[in-house]
Design a protein around this motif. Structure first.
Motif, mmCIF file in Angstrom:
data_model
loop_
_atom_site.group_PDB
_atom_site.id
_atom_site.type_symbol
_atom_site.label_atom_id
_atom_site.label_comp_id
_atom_site.label_asym_id
_atom_site.label_seq_id
_atom_site.Cartn_x
_atom_site.Cartn_y
_atom_site.Cartn_z
ATOM 1 N N ILE A 1 0.491 4.130 -26.465
ATOM 2 C CA ILE A 1 1.429 3.354 -25.638
ATOM 3 C C ILE A 1 2.856 3.748 -26.030
ATOM 4 O O ILE A 1 3.222 3.689 -27.202
ATOM 5 C CB ILE A 1 1.228 1.843 -25.861
ATOM 6 N N THR A 2 3.642 4.153 -25.046
ATOM 7 C CA THR A 2 5.013 4.572 -25.317
ATOM 8 C C THR A 2 5.999 3.697 -24.560
ATOM 9 O O THR A 2 5.614 2.851 -23.750
ATOM 10 C CB THR A 2 5.237 6.025 -24.868
ATOM 11 N N PHE A 3 7.265 3.960 -24.837
ATOM 12 C CA PHE A 3 8.331 3.254 -24.150
ATOM 13 C C PHE A 3 8.216 3.438 -22.631
ATOM 14 O O PHE A 3 8.489 2.515 -21.871
ATOM 15 C CB PHE A 3 9.682 3.783 -24.659
ATOM 16 N N CYS A 4 7.791 4.616 -22.185
ATOM 17 C CA CYS A 4 7.649 4.880 -20.749
ATOM 18 C C CYS A 4 6.554 3.988 -20.151
ATOM 19 O O CYS A 4 6.691 3.492 -19.026
ATOM 20 C CB CYS A 4 7.307 6.346 -20.495
ATOM 21 N N ASP A 5 5.467 3.759 -20.905
ATOM 22 C CA ASP A 5 4.404 2.865 -20.434
ATOM 23 C C ASP A 5 4.916 1.437 -20.342
ATOM 24 O O ASP A 5 4.563 0.681 -19.440
ATOM 25 C CB ASP A 5 3.208 2.902 -21.401
ATOM 26 N N GLU B 1 11.213 -3.020 -31.584
ATOM 27 C CA GLU B 1 12.180 -1.963 -31.795
ATOM 28 C C GLU B 1 11.638 -0.669 -31.192
ATOM 29 O O GLU B 1 10.532 -0.256 -31.569
ATOM 30 C CB GLU B 1 12.472 -1.769 -33.284
ATOM 31 N N MET C 1 9.398 -2.377 -27.806
ATOM 32 C CA MET C 1 8.251 -1.789 -28.490
ATOM 33 C C MET C 1 8.007 -2.603 -29.767
ATOM 34 O O MET C 1 8.960 -2.946 -30.472
ATOM 35 C CB MET C 1 8.546 -0.326 -28.867
ATOM 36 N N PRO D 1 7.282 -1.746 -36.046
ATOM 37 C CA PRO D 1 6.206 -1.349 -36.978
ATOM 38 C C PRO D 1 5.998 -2.373 -38.093
ATOM 39 O O PRO D 1 4.871 -2.518 -38.592
ATOM 40 C CB PRO D 1 6.712 -0.026 -37.563
ATOM 41 N N SER E 1 0.900 2.144 -31.403
ATOM 42 C CA SER E 1 2.207 1.711 -30.921
ATOM 43 C C SER E 1 1.933 0.774 -29.760
ATOM 44 O O SER E 1 0.825 0.707 -29.241
ATOM 45 C CB SER E 1 3.031 2.909 -30.469
ATOM 46 N N GLU F 1 7.670 11.988 -33.697
ATOM 47 C CA GLU F 1 7.681 10.519 -33.699
ATOM 48 C C GLU F 1 8.467 9.986 -32.496
ATOM 49 O O GLU F 1 8.098 8.981 -31.895
ATOM 50 C CB GLU F 1 8.261 9.992 -35.024
ATOM 51 N N LEU G 1 8.592 11.396 -29.645
ATOM 52 C CA LEU G 1 7.666 11.522 -28.515
ATOM 53 C C LEU G 1 6.583 10.451 -28.563
ATOM 54 O O LEU G 1 6.211 9.883 -27.545
ATOM 55 C CB LEU G 1 7.026 12.913 -28.511
ATOM 56 N N ARG G 2 6.087 10.170 -29.762
ATOM 57 C CA ARG G 2 5.001 9.193 -29.892
ATOM 58 C C ARG G 2 5.453 7.797 -29.470
ATOM 59 O O ARG G 2 4.711 7.055 -28.835
ATOM 60 C CB ARG G 2 4.506 9.149 -31.343
ATOM 61 N N VAL G 3 6.689 7.446 -29.829
ATOM 62 C CA VAL G 3 7.166 6.091 -29.534
ATOM 63 C C VAL G 3 7.775 6.009 -28.137
ATOM 64 O O VAL G 3 7.509 5.073 -27.390
ATOM 65 C CB VAL G 3 8.194 5.635 -30.589
ATOM 66 N N MET G 4 8.598 7.009 -27.803
ATOM 67 C CA MET G 4 9.355 6.904 -26.554
ATOM 68 C C MET G 4 8.606 7.497 -25.365
ATOM 69 O O MET G 4 8.879 7.127 -24.232
ATOM 70 C CB MET G 4 10.726 7.580 -26.709
ATOM 71 N N GLY G 5 7.730 8.429 -25.585
ATOM 72 C CA GLY G 5 6.952 8.980 -24.482
ATOM 73 C C GLY G 5 7.653 10.058 -23.694
ATOM 74 O O GLY G 5 7.104 10.571 -22.721
ATOM 75 N N ALA G 6 8.876 10.404 -24.055
ATOM 76 C CA ALA G 6 9.575 11.506 -23.377
ATOM 77 C C ALA G 6 10.560 12.102 -24.373
ATOM 78 O O ALA G 6 10.958 11.446 -25.336
ATOM 79 C CB ALA G 6 10.303 11.021 -22.132
ATOM 80 N N ILE H 1 12.116 4.455 -37.208
ATOM 81 C CA ILE H 1 12.167 3.775 -35.912
ATOM 82 C C ILE H 1 13.592 3.304 -35.596
ATOM 83 O O ILE H 1 14.022 3.269 -34.437
ATOM 84 C CB ILE H 1 11.150 2.603 -35.862
#
Lengths: 377, 700
Positions: free
Chosen positions: A250-254, A284, A324, A327, A341, B301, B303-308, B358
């Motif tokens: 799951i990302t910020f875009c999702d 965060e 988000m 953590p 995430s 990281e 990419l993993r968190v933000m997705g772009a 983060i």
């Protein structure tokens, strides 16, 4: 009875009608006579008399003709008399029937005119009840999120400081606690620890993650409490829907995609969305989420000119905070922050309902005046 | 924080209009309350979040502006002229509680002239909403608004022995603060004291004392610029109920490195506006100095968190502008956009809250722009579930709404005396320790208490007909454990049917309430009724409700229903009959679920039914259920139904008796009943009623 005597009680020969043409002429006279009489028949009683005169079984005109003219007729003239009689009978029967239909129809019309139901009068109303407006908004939100795979869970309103604050990364004396003035319970001596009325539905993030491993996708509708003095825009009780999604990808875009989907379902496809960076201890990056004002089309100007009263000319309406999952929160529920995430949000229902339906006083939700309740069937 | 647009220009050459600037600030994380044009130009109301104390000064906001617009930030480097005499000879400082005060700097300026501030300074303060007092006091406020660091000035000559001792308060110690209020402390509060340290002259990081305040006769000034531990400050401010500009800044975590700089800036301005001679050097006690920790941030990281993705130069520019000094540290340093890219950053002293990867990702994302991350709907991984009782609750709601009940929502906070009226004996309610008022001091221990209030509200507002339900909780304490129980509460008053064109009016009665509850009960197979009920219900018109169920728990009573007792109605000033019911929902839902699972199709009878009426004269106290049980005890399988169709007392009925017309419906599944069969059944029914109930049967 025909006025000029056609000689129905005599035989044709007694009447001296021997020629076919004479017989035909006599039948024609009778027919003309019938037609003239028919015009005088206007009501049901008159029609019955008329019918009996001509078709009466014992002494009707046609019966007499059959008995006195046809039966005694000479064999050579019988066919002609029979044919003439049948033609007359067919005419009389059809005309009598037609006349009856016309009279009945007329009678119905006049009766209808007299007795027609007044459609402007009310019917018998069996009063039905209604869902509370807040419940309606809850349901709408639940349905939207359910349709994209979010389960619904509930939790206690009386919470421990651990779930309401600590496990959400809000230690004691954190400045955020100043913004959430909290009700505490008065407990007997020896109680294991303080209890409070949850200030948000977020404790269920923790309880849900304690209970299950990812993937998590839940929403939590419920009541929350903050110790604010009541006025038109504040109530010490209000309603929230918490949302939480945690998975390995799951990302910020999702997150923004999910929120955007929700808002377009709720307000309509024409609204646009905007995410502003913000701060919450348990998310965060954190955001405040705005929607283009659905009431002025995001122009800031009301339809009739002047400033839009809903967005106060800003063109945007601040809807809720989200982000988000921080953590640090995963540390409290034994999730591996390196592997999972997710995102979380908290929607204020009362404000949403006030916006959508133009309600300017939050207190009406709790007064339960039937004149309010009846407005939202 | 009021941000004066022109003041920002002291630090950054911004050309955007105030409106544009406000909008860009909002989209990069500084919440904006509004923009106003005043006598001193545009003022932007910035609602700075509690994690960003660095933005509680114009320099900090200017740094944000510089990062957004890629402008350079001007340095603050005051160089006040110093005299020959040393500050360290004029003032001594001792920190006895380094856990509360991590740094304390002192400068001394002699022979100042305290006078009103010049116009430019008064204007800046006025634009910021701060009142002008005198040049030295105004300067400390000015420096705080400029650099975001609070400082305090003492009348040097009133500081005994020219010595400062920073220490914990003694238990019960008290002092009068600048605002003239005598305040008492606890031992977690940091005090500034003088001389031998026994005498307090200020509360560290919160407010100075009245005794050493700058006045128009002050000659020599001591500038205190320190750093206090944030958690201790927040705790102290809450304890003292004293929230000041200083406590806000220190409480959120001030910049310890700024302490000396802000002091120097204040000294420079005092020399400029009040004259005097600055003693050489600064007394700087700094036990809390911390070495910055490097933080690594990687593209993977992000990419993993933000997705772009975020381009390298955007990462480096945003972190650089914010003072994080990013350095690329991976093996592929030359490769633009490498998936293995990593940077090491050093958080600046004003960003103590940035400790993790983060935190850096958030900084990068907010300056880069959150709108640059394309929204997408994630695919569902598994089926979604409604609440376990969702279907039952939905059926219940539909049924109630069909019966004409409107759903209400009530506030569970009630007055203790009111709650007690409805509270069962032996129940401990949940009291609040800090209620807003006595009216709202206890959580309702029954649903009925707030339902009654909702009906009361309507009656008091001219609405005499109401039928309500609420699905909510009641709250009780078992020992010190809270118990929240789901309950359905029903309330009704006024007309069951209003007078209309075709009907006469008809008041809501107990029979209406019972009928409605039995309609709900049909969803749970059937509700059973037993005599009794709580004391708040009318003793003659109330009962307990349970369900027919295999589960012995739900067979026991889980609800009550009836007419509100006159005694309580009078107390609430309810001038018409009020009917209430309250049912615990979990057993109702369980019974509904069980009934649903047990439900099977029963063929519709093919042979005609026959009705036989029996007019009975019964002794008072004989119940309809006695009649039905008597008839059913005959075991006649053809009895399809037993109904009460008329009931009267009085005229032609002897005292102590009542007349009941009972209709028995006979129907066979095998054949049309013969006259002989029917008269046989009727005869047996009559005989049983006469024998077992002493009923007199009249011809009917």
């Amino acid at each position: 009875m025909p006025t000029s005597d056609p000689g129905l009680d005599k035989t044709l020969s007694a009447l001296g009608l021997t020629q076919a043409s004479e017989v035909a002429a006599r039948f024609a006279e009778l027919r003309a006579h019938f037609d003239a009489q028919l015009l005088e028949v206007h009501d049901e009683a008159g029609w019955k008399r008329f019918r009996d005169t001509w078709l009466g079984r014992k002494s009707g005109v046609l019966t007499q003709i059959t008995g006195n003219w046809l039966k005694p007729a000479a064999p050579e003239s019988k066919p002609a008399v029979g044919a003439a009689l049948n033609a007359l009978r067919a005419h009389v029967e059809s005309q009598v029937e037609e006349r009856r239909a016309a009279i009945e129809c007329g009678a119905e019309e006049s009766a209808l005119a007299r007795e027609r139901t007044d459609l402007s009068l009310p019917g018998v109303i069996r009063p039905v009840g209604s869902h509370h407006l807040i419940r309606q908004v809850f349901q709408a939100i639940e349905d939207i999120f359910f349709s994209i795979g979010f389960s619904v869970v509930e939790g206690p309103e009386i919470e421990t400081p651990y779930y309401n604050f600590e496990a959400l990364n809000i230690p004691e004396f954190h400045p955020v606690r100043d913004d959430m003035d909290t009700f505490y319970l008065d407990l007997p001596k020896g109680a294991p620890g303080p209890l409070l009325l949850r200030t948000h539905t977020s404790p269920m993030q923790i309880r849900t993650m304690e209970r299950q491993k990812p993937p998590v996708r839940v929403i939590v509708p419920g009541k929350v409490y903050r110790r604010d003095n009541p006025d038109a825009t504040h109530s010490f009780i209000f309603h929230q829907v918490e949302g939480l999604a945690v998975d390995t990808d799951i990302t910020f875009c999702d997150f923004t995609g999910t929120i955007e989907y929700f808002v377009k379902q709720f307000f309509g496809p024409q609204v646009t969305t905007r995410f502003r960076p913000s701060y919450f201890p348990f998310t965060e990056p954190s955001v405040e989420f705005d929607v283009s004002c659905p009431f002025c089309g995001g122009t800031g100007t009301a339809a009739g000119g002047g400033t839009c009263s809903k967005c106060k000319g800003a063109a945007w309406i601040e809807l809720f905070g989200a982000g988000m999952v921080d953590p640090a929160v995963y540390g409290f529920v034994n999730y591996d922050a390196k592997k999972v995430s997710g995102f979380a949000f908290g929607v204020g229902i009362d404000r949403l309902a006030m916006l959508k339906y133009g309600i300017d006083d939050i207190q009406v939700f709790f007064q339960n005046d039937v004149r309010f309740l009846g407005q939202f069937p | 924080m009021k941000v004066v647009y022109n003041w920002l220009k002291d630090f950054v050459d911004v050309t955007a209009t105030p409106q544009e600037l406000a909008s860009r600030l909002a989209l990069s994380g500084t919440n904006i309350g509004g923009v106003e044009n005043g006598a001193h130009g545009a003022v932007i109301e910035a609602e700075v979040s509690s994690n960003r104390p660095d933005c509680l000064g114009h320099l900090g906001i200017a740094r944000e502006v510089a990062a957004i617009y890629r402008l350079s930030l001007k340095h603050v480097a005051p160089k006040p002229a110093e005299g020959a005499a040393k500050a360290s000879d004029a003032i001594r400082v001792e920190i006895q509680s380094p856990e509360l005060c991590g740094r304390f700097t002192a400068r001394v300026i002699r022979n100042v002239k305290i006078q009103p501030s010049p116009k430019w300074l008064r204007d800046r303060l006025e634009a910021s909403g701060v009142a002008s007092i005198s040049n030295v006091v105004d300067i400390s406020n000015f420096v705080m608004l400029e650099l975001g660091h609070a400082l305090h000035t003492f009348d040097y000559d009133k500081v005994r022995d020219h010595k400062i001792v920073v220490r914990r308060a003694k238990h019960g110690e008290h002092m009068r603060t600048l605002d003239g209020i005598e305040r008492q402390f606890d031992s977690d509060i940091c005090l500034i004291s003088d001389g031998d340290g026994s005498h307090a002259i200020g509360i560290g990081g919160i407010m100075g004392g009245a005794e050493t305040e700058i006045s128009f006769s002050t000659k020599n000034v001591l500038i205190e610029c320190a750093w206090f531990e944030p958690v201790a400050i927040r705790r102290a401010a809450r304890f003292l109920k004293l929230h000041t500009e200083a406590s806000t800044r220190f409480g959120r975590g001030a910049d310890p490195e700024m302490a000396e700089l802000a002091s120097r800036r204040a000294a420079e301005l005092i020399l400029q506006l009040a004259g005097g001679e600055l003693l050489a050097g600064v007394v700087d006690i700094y036990p809390g100095k911390r070495a910055p920790q490097k933080i690594r941030v990687t593209r993977s990281e992000i990419l993993r968190v933000m997705g772009a993705d975020v381009p390298d130069k955007e990462i480096e520019a945003s972190l650089g502008a914010l003072g994080f000094a990013p350095v690329r540290v991976d093996q592929n340093r030359g490769a633009e956009g490498s998936l293995l890219a990593a940077w090491e950053s050093t958080p600046p002293s004003w960003r103590a809250e940035v400790e993790r990867e983060i935190d850096l990702i958030e900084e990068i994302a907010r300056i880069y722009g959150l709108d640059k991350f394309p929204p997408r709907l994630p695919p569902a991984r598994q089926g979604a579930a409604r609440l376990p009782h969702y279907e039952a609750e939905t059926r219940l709601r539909e049924c109630l709404i069909g019966l004409g009940y409107r759903e209400i929502l009530t506030i569970p906070h009630v007055r203790e005396e009111r709650d007690a009226l409805f509270r069962p004996a032996g129940i401990t309610p949940a009291h609040l320790s800090n209620p807003l008022s006595e009216e709202a001091s206890v959580l309702r221990s029954t649903g009925a208490v707030t339902m009654a209030a909702a009906l009361e509200w309507n009656l008091n507002h001219g609405q005499r007909n109401a039928r309500f339900f609420e699905i909510g909780r009641h709250y009780r304490l078992h020992g010190s454990n809270p118990v929240e129980t789901r309950v359905l509460t029903i309330g009704a008053t006024g007309a069951a049917r209003e007078k209309g064109l075709y009907d006469t009016a008809c008041d809501f009665s107990f029979a209406d309430l019972k009928g409605d509850l039995d309609t709900i009960g049909a969803l749970a197979a059937r509700f059973t009724w037993s005599d009794g009920g709580p004391s708040w219900l009318h003793a003659g018109r109330s009962g307990n409700i349970g369900a027919i169920a295999d589960d012995p728990i739900s067979r026991t009573s889980f609800g009550v229903a009836g007419q509100l007792a006159r005694r309580i109605a009078d107390k609430l000033k309810l001038r018409q009959d009020v009917f209430l019911a309250e049912l615990e929902l979990d057993p109702v839902y369980a019974a509904m679920q069980a009934a649903k699972e047990a439900r099977r199709y029963e063929p519709v009878p093919r042979f005609p039914a026959v009705e036989r009426d029996f007019s009975l004269l019964l002794a008072d106290g004989t119940k309809f259920s006695d009649v039905t049980e008597t008839i059913q005890s005959l075991g006649i399988g053809e009895i399809h139904g037993i109904e009460a169709t008329d009931l009267f007392r009085g005229k032609n009925v002897p005292a102590g008796k009542y007349s009941l017309l009972v209709r028995v419906i006979l129907q066979s599944r095998e054949a049309t009943l013969t006259d002989a069969q029917i008269s046989d059944f009727s005869g047996r029914i009559r005989a049983a009623l006469e024998t077992h109930l002493g009923a007199q049967l009249r011809a009917s």
